[in-house]
Design a protein around this motif. Structure first.
Motif, PDB file in Angstrom:
ATOM      1  N   CYS A  79      69.912  66.822  16.112  1.00  0.00           N
ATOM      2  CA  CYS A  79      70.362  67.640  15.114  1.00  0.00           C
ATOM      3  C   CYS A  79      71.496  67.373  14.396  1.00  0.00           C
TER       4      CYS A  79
ATOM      5  N   ARG B 265      71.293  64.009  12.575  1.00  0.00           N
ATOM      6  CA  ARG B 265      70.501  64.325  11.267  1.00  0.00           C
ATOM      7  C   ARG B 265      71.202  64.857  10.126  1.00  0.00           C
ATOM      8  N   MET B 266      72.016  65.808  10.689  1.00  0.00           N
ATOM      9  CA  MET B 266      72.854  66.780   9.683  1.00  0.00           C
ATOM     10  C   MET B 266      73.976  65.472   9.199  1.00  0.00           C
TER      11      MET B 266
ATOM     12  N   TYR C 199      73.681  62.194   8.994  1.00  0.00           N
ATOM     13  CA  TYR C 199      72.895  61.301   8.422  1.00  0.00           C
ATOM     14  C   TYR C 199      72.671  61.724   6.877  1.00  0.00           C
ATOM     15  N   GLY C 200      72.386  62.911   6.602  1.00  0.00           N
ATOM     16  CA  GLY C 200      72.266  63.302   5.524  1.00  0.00           C
ATOM     17  C   GLY C 200      73.489  63.610   4.593  1.00  0.00           C
ATOM     18  N   ILE C 201      74.751  64.097   5.214  1.00  0.00           N
ATOM     19  CA  ILE C 201      76.299  63.731   4.809  1.00  0.00           C
ATOM     20  C   ILE C 201      76.313  62.292   4.324  1.00  0.00           C
TER      21      ILE C 201
ATOM     22  N   VAL D  99      74.721  59.829   3.464  1.00  0.00           N
ATOM     23  CA  VAL D  99      73.789  59.462   2.304  1.00  0.00           C
ATOM     24  C   VAL D  99      74.499  59.985   1.100  1.00  0.00           C
ATOM     25  N   ARG D 100      74.886  61.188   1.101  1.00  0.00           N
ATOM     26  CA  ARG D 100      75.652  61.771  -0.225  1.00  0.00           C
ATOM     27  C   ARG D 100      77.033  61.260  -0.218  1.00  0.00           C
TER      28      ARG D 100
ATOM     29  N   GLY E 156      74.176  57.002   8.051  1.00  0.00           N
ATOM     30  CA  GLY E 156      73.691  57.303   6.623  1.00  0.00           C
ATOM     31  C   GLY E 156      74.398  56.276   5.560  1.00  0.00           C
TER      32      GLY E 156
END
Length: 166
Positions: free
Chosen positions: A29, A32-33, A35-37, A39-40, A124
């Motif tokens: 988790c 994954r969190m 990775y999202g950060i 990417v942005r 990410g």
């Protein structure tokens, strides 16, 4: 801001530990969190740092350590290349701000990778600049290691997404 993130990060990990019984699920988790950060965050990084395109994996690893970590966490890890092929690097942190308020991991959470969000962020962000990488914690001071070490293995240059659409 860095300070707010550091102060709230411990609460985030504590809540995830309540939500998931297995450390592996918490680790996944957090990755994954992160990775999202990542990417942005890459757009902000590129806009604020005004860096030029890196021409090698070595330059990329140095950029992550000397610019990105300094910009977002206020620390500068040392970088070492750990492969003859020049695609494996270690980021060694003398100080990890994410653990400033953590004494040690509870015995029942021995396999928890507390700062795994960092691996996801790096992975990410690298993917967004078309670099596939495996990013893992190799050593962790919270687990009794002498240093905190993040390993980055560049897998291959990702193909331009435009070509995949056809």
């Amino acid at each position: 801001s860095r300070e707010l993130f550091v102060l709230t990060y411990g609460a985030l990990v504590a809540q995830l530990c309540k939500d998931y019984e297995k450390d592996e699920d918490v680790n996944t988790c957090l990755d994954r969190m992160g990775y999202g950060i990542g990417v942005r965050l890459i757009d902000d990084f590129l806009a604020r740092s005004a860096v030029k395109k890196c021409r090698s994996y070595s330059e990329t690893a140095d950029m992550i350590a000397q610019v990105a970590f300094k910009m977002y966490l206020g620390v500068t890890p040392s970088v070492s290349c750990s492969s003859a092929a020049g695609n494996e690097f270690s980021l060694i942190l003398d100080k990890n701000p994410l653990v400033d308020f953590v004494e040690e991991l509870p015995a029942e959470r021995a396999s928890l990778c507390y700062c795994n969000i960092l691996c996801g962020v790096i992975r990410g962000a690298l993917e967004m600049v078309h670099l596939a990488a495996e990013v893992t914690f190799l050593q962790d001071r919270l687990k009794g290691d002498a240093v905190t070490e993040i390993g980055i293995t560049f897998l291959r240059k990702a193909e331009d997404r435009k070509h995949k659409r056809n």
